[in-house]
Design a protein around this motif. Sequence first.
Motif, PDB file in Angstrom:
ATOM      1  N   THR A  60     -16.353 -61.613 -60.607  1.00  9.62           N
ATOM      2  CA  THR A  60     -16.761 -62.733 -61.450  1.00  9.62           C
ATOM      3  C   THR A  60     -15.661 -63.115 -62.422  1.00  9.62           C
ATOM      4  O   THR A  60     -15.357 -64.303 -62.619  1.00  9.62           O
ATOM      5  CB  THR A  60     -18.045 -62.367 -62.210  1.00  9.62           C
ATOM      6  OG1 THR A  60     -19.043 -61.939 -61.286  1.00  9.62           O
ATOM      7  CG2 THR A  60     -18.565 -63.544 -63.018  1.00  9.62           C
ATOM      8  N   VAL A  92     -18.680 -56.444 -58.665  1.00 10.62           N
ATOM      9  CA  VAL A  92     -19.210 -57.785 -58.936  1.00 10.62           C
ATOM     10  C   VAL A  92     -18.697 -58.305 -60.278  1.00 10.62           C
ATOM     11  O   VAL A  92     -18.321 -59.479 -60.400  1.00 10.62           O
ATOM     12  CB  VAL A  92     -20.752 -57.771 -58.904  1.00 10.62           C
ATOM     13  CG1 VAL A  92     -21.321 -59.092 -59.430  1.00 10.62           C
ATOM     14  CG2 VAL A  92     -21.252 -57.518 -57.490  1.00 10.62           C
ATOM     15  N   THR A 117     -23.387 -64.486 -61.877  1.00  8.75           N
ATOM     16  CA  THR A 117     -23.668 -63.397 -60.951  1.00  8.75           C
ATOM     17  C   THR A 117     -24.558 -62.375 -61.652  1.00  8.75           C
ATOM     18  O   THR A 117     -24.484 -62.207 -62.867  1.00  8.75           O
ATOM     19  CB  THR A 117     -22.377 -62.708 -60.480  1.00  8.75           C
ATOM     20  OG1 THR A 117     -21.699 -62.148 -61.615  1.00  8.75           O
ATOM     21  CG2 THR A 117     -21.455 -63.700 -59.777  1.00  8.75           C
ATOM     22  N   ASN A 169     -24.379 -56.212 -52.077  1.00 12.83           N
ATOM     23  CA  ASN A 169     -24.044 -56.483 -53.475  1.00 12.83           C
ATOM     24  C   ASN A 169     -22.679 -57.137 -53.664  1.00 12.83           C
ATOM     25  O   ASN A 169     -22.525 -58.033 -54.507  1.00 12.83           O
ATOM     26  CB  ASN A 169     -24.101 -55.192 -54.292  1.00 12.83           C
ATOM     27  CG  ASN A 169     -25.502 -54.609 -54.364  1.00 12.83           C
ATOM     28  OD1 ASN A 169     -26.473 -55.254 -53.963  1.00 12.83           O
ATOM     29  ND2 ASN A 169     -25.619 -53.398 -54.860  1.00 12.83           N
ATOM     30  N   THR A 191     -22.197 -61.376 -52.637  1.00 18.07           N
ATOM     31  CA  THR A 191     -21.741 -62.193 -53.771  1.00 18.07           C
ATOM     32  C   THR A 191     -20.508 -62.978 -53.385  1.00 18.07           C
ATOM     33  O   THR A 191     -20.380 -64.178 -53.689  1.00 18.07           O
ATOM     34  CB  THR A 191     -21.461 -61.298 -54.987  1.00 18.07           C
ATOM     35  OG1 THR A 191     -22.655 -60.598 -55.356  1.00 18.07           O
ATOM     36  CG2 THR A 191     -20.977 -62.119 -56.175  1.00 18.07           C
ATOM     37  N   THR A 235     -26.220 -65.657 -58.171  1.00 17.54           N
ATOM     38  CA  THR A 235     -26.228 -64.660 -57.091  1.00 17.54           C
ATOM     39  C   THR A 235     -27.057 -63.452 -57.529  1.00 17.54           C
ATOM     40  O   THR A 235     -26.556 -62.532 -58.143  1.00 17.54           O
ATOM     41  CB  THR A 235     -24.795 -64.224 -56.725  1.00 17.54           C
ATOM     42  OG1 THR A 235     -24.189 -63.575 -57.856  1.00 17.54           O
ATOM     43  CG2 THR A 235     -23.944 -65.416 -56.327  1.00 17.54           C
TER      44      THR A 235
END
Length: 270
Positions: free
Chosen positions: A182, A178, A155, A130, A134, A104
């Motif tokens: 993850t 993010v 990511t 963002n 994702t 991503t």
Amino acid sequence: MTHIVAARTLPAARDGVAAMSGRFAGRIGLVTGAASGLGRDAALALAAEGARLVLFDRDAAGLAGTQGHCAGAVAVTGDVSQAGDMDRAAAALDTLGPVTLLVTAAGMLGPTLPLAEVAESDWDRVFAVNVKGTWLALKAVLPRMIAAGGGAVVTVASGAGLVANAVFPAYSASKGAVVLMTRSVAASHAVQGIRANAVCPGQIETPMLRGVFSALGDRAASVEATFRARNPSGRFGEVPEVTAAVLFLLSDAASYINGTALPIDGGRLA
């Protein structure tokens, strides 16, 4: 408006470089943000090593350029923050086979303003691209990875998602999200054979970084010099240096690495 460009079988190359080890031969995956920068280079490198990909980006022309170097790739033009567009990418994946790879890389920097001065619309757009982008990619791919018996996710976060950043507060907050998203995937899906890791680049020579300096006008040279001086390496990173880490984390060589957020910054956060 979203459309899918049919797969084209072309010689696999990374800007003219012949295929390497073939460690991803037969693997199928999705790369978002594939039209330029980190996403483009990751797609080219994966294709050069045998992967068949769905390439996703808003930039149709840039996406076509990437597709031209990726054997058997399918290009899907759309907005990563729109569920319907991501559904089309998922449908394209289903035409290729079992999905075991996801990168991503779609992202945006947003305004370089103090937190209280960021407009609500700008804040929402940064988080839509963002964070939501994702999430939508993960939402589309994870069930397919589970059905395939496992896979690997990388990511693209940022060093700004690991430490506070006063210059890009919205971007920093979004990339922090993010990282934790993850890690949540890593914790939740390891039992299903899925690994999820984030790369956290520092200053990398990309169109995004050049855009930052261009926006500074007469201050560009001095700010760039300051950024370089703060880095123990005395330079900015190159896109292939990030790509090398992405491919390692996707590969079987990283089979016991899960839930990490890897800085790629020349020692800036050391």
